[in-house]
Design an enzyme around this catalytic site. Structure first.
Site, mmCIF file in Angstrom:
data_model
loop_
_atom_site.group_PDB
_atom_site.id
_atom_site.type_symbol
_atom_site.label_atom_id
_atom_site.label_comp_id
_atom_site.label_asym_id
_atom_site.label_seq_id
_atom_site.Cartn_x
_atom_site.Cartn_y
_atom_site.Cartn_z
ATOM 1 N N ARG A 23 0.751 -1.095 0.214
ATOM 2 C CA ARG A 23 0.025 -0.064 0.044
ATOM 3 C C ARG A 23 0.838 1.417 -0.099
ATOM 4 O O ARG A 23 0.520 2.487 -0.481
ATOM 5 C CB ARG A 23 -0.970 0.180 1.397
ATOM 6 N N HIS B 151 0.325 4.084 -3.093
ATOM 7 C CA HIS B 151 -0.236 5.516 -2.676
ATOM 8 C C HIS B 151 1.052 6.404 -2.931
ATOM 9 O O HIS B 151 0.567 7.618 -3.375
ATOM 10 C CB HIS B 151 -0.417 5.493 -1.221
ATOM 11 N N HIS C 141 -5.626 -7.036 -3.637
ATOM 12 C CA HIS C 141 -6.414 -7.087 -2.482
ATOM 13 C C HIS C 141 -6.351 -8.595 -1.709
ATOM 14 O O HIS C 141 -7.124 -8.528 -0.747
ATOM 15 C CB HIS C 141 -7.983 -6.453 -2.720
ATOM 16 N N THR C 142 -5.888 -9.417 -2.399
ATOM 17 C CA THR C 142 -5.708 -10.858 -2.122
ATOM 18 C C THR C 142 -4.825 -10.555 -0.844
ATOM 19 O O THR C 142 -4.982 -11.837 -0.002
ATOM 20 C CB THR C 142 -5.006 -11.782 -3.025
ATOM 21 N N TRP D 219 -9.896 -9.679 2.486
ATOM 22 C CA TRP D 219 -10.793 -10.035 1.480
ATOM 23 C C TRP D 219 -10.624 -11.481 1.057
ATOM 24 O O TRP D 219 -11.358 -11.923 0.499
ATOM 25 C CB TRP D 219 -9.994 -9.473 0.208
ATOM 26 N N THR D 220 -9.535 -12.162 1.630
ATOM 27 C CA THR D 220 -9.453 -13.594 1.441
ATOM 28 C C THR D 220 -9.113 -14.409 2.881
ATOM 29 O O THR D 220 -8.756 -13.608 3.628
ATOM 30 C CB THR D 220 -8.301 -13.791 0.392
ATOM 31 N N ASP E 242 -2.208 -14.761 -4.417
ATOM 32 C CA ASP E 242 -2.634 -15.892 -5.550
ATOM 33 C C ASP E 242 -3.817 -15.094 -6.225
ATOM 34 O O ASP E 242 -4.357 -13.807 -5.872
ATOM 35 C CB ASP E 242 -2.881 -17.007 -4.846
ATOM 36 N N ASP F 72 -14.822 -3.526 -5.222
ATOM 37 C CA ASP F 72 -14.496 -4.949 -5.588
ATOM 38 C C ASP F 72 -15.699 -5.628 -6.264
ATOM 39 O O ASP F 72 -15.473 -6.203 -7.686
ATOM 40 C CB ASP F 72 -14.280 -5.658 -4.338
#
Length: 404
Positions: free
Chosen positions: A139, A143, A272-273, A304-305, A312, A333
């Site tokens: 991130r 950013h 976002h994984t 998210w996962t 992955d 998303d």
């Protein structure tokens, strides 16, 4: 009697001290007390003595003279004098007799030292192993890059990758909530390797985190030049929001401004994984879930996962089915499977991880260069040399099993 020196003699004789670096300038006040004042690469010490003055004259092509005076005594005999590294570029500052600093022009030389970049990369890997900070380092790099505006030619007004995120004025932007923690994590590495710019370090950390989490190798180059002060930070509002009224339009408005296309938008969304959303920072997500309540790292947030430290294609698989209430799905998303153009790529990536990795690596590399000014202009590619026997690679994903 005044002594005349050639430009080459001046370059050889005036040596400058090694810079002292820190993420936040003394003005405005740093975000954290541990983040001190940025100093520079060239220091001109003043002297009250009027002796040993030399008048230096440069002859122009029109045979006119450009003259200026300088106190050579303080430069030659000052304990601050030292050799200037070939690979360092920092803002030069004047050091007055009272110890104050003021920014002046930067010297012309390469931005980062390749050997220090390689060493910094190894230190980042050790940091990842101990702190499980892969998501926030990704991130951080994103950013710093995401403020780029392709419609503005001037640097650094165009934004993008220039290290401006180290300054408090930009860290305080709402979209950057919590990133001071990332800066604190890597500041010791920056202190250790002063021959690496912040712009390069942010992108090095981001790419290394992706690779270390099991993702593709990013075709990176380095040599990004840093901005010198907070006055060169971009205005707030250039980064994407999580829950805009029209998610597809918003994503295109932001990413098209950066010169990215629909395929790159979807591929980059796949990062976002990794990671979690914390409601106290972004206003989105649950305080904790069965996947995040025990960490690793600081517990809490909503991922998210399931395996949120493994890179992955599970992000696309999970969004497509939306079967687990403990997994986060933001409006930006969900729209990847609702918008006809986005859906083509999202469906492909959910089925084919190899294609996702290929497209992601290309998009990440492109993002990491947005708006950057490189020195040398062609950039620096790190040569890893021959493969050597190494201990078993640390796999962050095994520390995030999803088991209750």
């Amino acid at each position: 009697m005044a002594e005349r020196l050639s430009l080459s003699q001046l370059t050889l004789n005036l040596k400058a001290p090694t810079p002292i670096s820190s993420p936040l300038q003394s003005q405005p006040k740093p975000m954290a007390s541990s983040l001190g004042t940025v100093a520079s690469s060239r220091i001109f010490a003043s002297s009250s003595s009027s002796s040993a003055r030399a008048r230096l004259s440069l002859r122009s092509s029109s045979s006119s003279f450009l003259s200026f005076s300088s106190s050579l005594k303080s430069l030659v005999f000052s304990p601050l004098s030292s050799h200037f590294s070939l690979y360092q570029r920092r803002s030069a500052v004047n050091v007055s007799s009272s110890g104050g600093f003021s920014t002046v022009a930067s010297p012309k030389c390469a931005a980062s030292d390749p050997d220090q970049l390689k060493s910094a990369r190894e230190d980042i890997k050790e940091l990842l192993k101990s702190k499980f900070c892969h998501p926030i380092l990704v991130r951080l790099g994103w950013h710093d890059a995401g403020t780029y505006n392709k419609n503005i030619e001037e640097w650094p007004q165009r934004g993008g990758v220039n290290g401006s995120l180290r300054f408090e004025v930009e860290l305080k932007h709402a979209a950057n909530a919590g990133l001071v923690n990332a800066l604190n994590l890597i500041q010791s590495i920056k202190d250790k390797y002063s021959g690496v710019t912040y712009a390069d370090l942010f992108q090095l950390a981001s790419a290394t985190a992706i690779e270390d989490a099991g993702g593709p190798k990013i075709p990176m180059k380095y040599g990004r030049v840093d901005v010198s002060g907070p006055n060169e930070c971009p205005e707030e509002g250039r980064l994407p929001a999580a829950g805009p009224p029209s998610p597809a339009d918003h994503l295109r408005e932001v990413f098209y401004r950066m010169g990215l296309n629909d395929k790159e938008i979807v591929a980059l969304s796949g990062a976002h994984t990794l990671g979690r959303s914390r409601p106290e920072r972004s206003g989105w997500g649950k305080p904790e879930t069965k996947y995040t309540k025990d960490g690793p790292g600081a517990p809490g947030g909503q991922s998210w996962t399931v395996q949120w430290l493994k890179f992955d294609n599970s992000y696309f698989k999970d969004i497509k089915v939306k079967r687990d209430e403990d997994l986060l799905v933001l409006p930006t998303d969900a729209v990847l499977f609702e918008d006809p153009s986005f859906k083509v790529y999202a469906e492909k990536y959910a089925e084919d991880q190899e294609t996702f990795f290929k497209d992601y690596a290309e998009a990440h590399a492109k993002l990491s260069n947005l708006g950057a000014k490189f020195d040398p202009p062609e950039g620096i590619v790190l040569d890893d040399g021959p493969t050597q026997a190494a201990p078993e690679k640390f796999v962050a994903a095994k520390y995030s099993t999803g088991k209750e």
